[in-house]
Each structure stands twice: as C-alpha cells, then as structure tokens.
Scaffold this motif. Structure first.
Motif, PDB file in Angstrom:
ATOM      1  N   VAL A 164       2.888   6.114  -2.717  1.00 29.08           N
ATOM      2  CA  VAL A 164       3.884   7.028  -3.547  1.00 29.08           C
ATOM      3  C   VAL A 164       4.416   6.619  -5.139  1.00 29.08           C
ATOM      4  O   VAL A 164       4.595   8.291  -5.523  1.00 29.08           O
ATOM      5  N   HIS A 165       3.956   5.869  -5.553  1.00 30.57           N
ATOM      6  CA  HIS A 165       3.846   5.720  -6.918  1.00 30.57           C
ATOM      7  C   HIS A 165       3.279   7.159  -7.806  1.00 30.57           C
ATOM      8  O   HIS A 165       3.103   7.358  -8.255  1.00 30.57           O
ATOM      9  N   PHE A 166       1.730   6.913  -6.981  1.00 30.97           N
ATOM     10  CA  PHE A 166      -0.187   7.516  -7.081  1.00 30.97           C
ATOM     11  C   PHE A 166       0.981   8.820  -7.452  1.00 30.97           C
ATOM     12  O   PHE A 166       0.635  10.013  -7.988  1.00 30.97           O
ATOM     13  N   ARG A 225       3.792  10.558  -6.838  1.00 35.35           N
ATOM     14  CA  ARG A 225       4.982  10.969  -7.579  1.00 35.35           C
ATOM     15  C   ARG A 225       4.278  11.502  -8.922  1.00 35.35           C
ATOM     16  O   ARG A 225       5.031  11.988  -9.650  1.00 35.35           O
ATOM     17  N   GLY A 226       3.716  10.126  -9.676  1.00 38.14           N
ATOM     18  CA  GLY A 226       3.131  10.423 -10.853  1.00 38.14           C
ATOM     19  C   GLY A 226       2.369  11.746 -10.919  1.00 38.14           C
ATOM     20  O   GLY A 226       2.409  12.572 -12.276  1.00 38.14           O
ATOM     21  N   ARG A 227       1.378  12.038 -10.075  1.00 35.37           N
ATOM     22  CA  ARG A 227       0.687  12.911  -9.960  1.00 35.37           C
ATOM     23  C   ARG A 227       1.330  14.386 -10.089  1.00 35.37           C
ATOM     24  O   ARG A 227       1.067  15.861 -10.698  1.00 35.37           O
ATOM     25  N   GLY A 228       2.614  14.374  -9.125  1.00 37.84           N
ATOM     26  CA  GLY A 228       3.111  15.754  -8.663  1.00 37.84           C
ATOM     27  C   GLY A 228       4.296  16.598 -10.158  1.00 37.84           C
ATOM     28  O   GLY A 228       4.900  17.219 -10.373  1.00 37.84           O
ATOM     29  N   VAL A 229       4.657  15.267 -10.817  1.00 37.23           N
ATOM     30  CA  VAL A 229       5.281  15.092 -12.147  1.00 37.23           C
ATOM     31  C   VAL A 229       4.818  15.564 -13.035  1.00 37.23           C
ATOM     32  O   VAL A 229       3.528  15.229 -13.615  1.00 37.23           O
ATOM     33  N   VAL A 233       0.800  -1.125  -0.470  1.00 33.65           N
ATOM     34  CA  VAL A 233      -0.600  -0.650   0.166  1.00 33.65           C
ATOM     35  C   VAL A 233       1.212   1.121   0.480  1.00 33.65           C
ATOM     36  O   VAL A 233       0.099   2.274  -0.706  1.00 33.65           O
ATOM     37  N   ILE A 234       1.527   0.734   0.588  1.00 28.81           N
ATOM     38  CA  ILE A 234       2.759   2.457   0.875  1.00 28.81           C
ATOM     39  C   ILE A 234       3.713   2.727  -0.859  1.00 28.81           C
ATOM     40  O   ILE A 234       3.425   3.789  -0.645  1.00 28.81           O
TER      41      ILE A 234
END
Length: 47
Positions: free
Chosen positions: A39-41, A43-47, A34-35
């Motif tokens: 983190v993946h989501f 990072r994906g939205r922030g970039v 879950v962590i």
C-alpha cells in the motif's frame, strides 16, 4: 510512517522465527507487514 510500521512487523516476524513463538500469529504479522508495504509503494507512485 507506513513503511516504518511494515518494517517493525517484519522484524517481529523474523524474531518470532528465531524464538519459535506464536505459530499462526507470526505469519499474520508477515502478511500485514507485506500488505502495508505494498500500500505504501502504490500510494507513493500514484501521487
């Protein structure tokens, strides 16, 4: 890549419940999966 690792961990967690193996280890796998997904989501939205 992180999403694949998270999916593998979650599948192992579900498999552990089916086989009744490992008690605490299974819950640790779920938390790690879950962590990693979070983190993946993020990072994906922030970039």
């Amino acid at each position: 890549m992180l999403a694949i690792i998270a999916i593998i961990l979650i599948v192992l967690w579900l498999g552990g419940f089916a086989l009744h193996v490992g008690g605490g280890l299974i819950h640790i796998l779920l938390v790690i999966g879950v962590i990693v997904l979070i983190v993946h989501f993020l990072r994906g939205r922030g970039v």
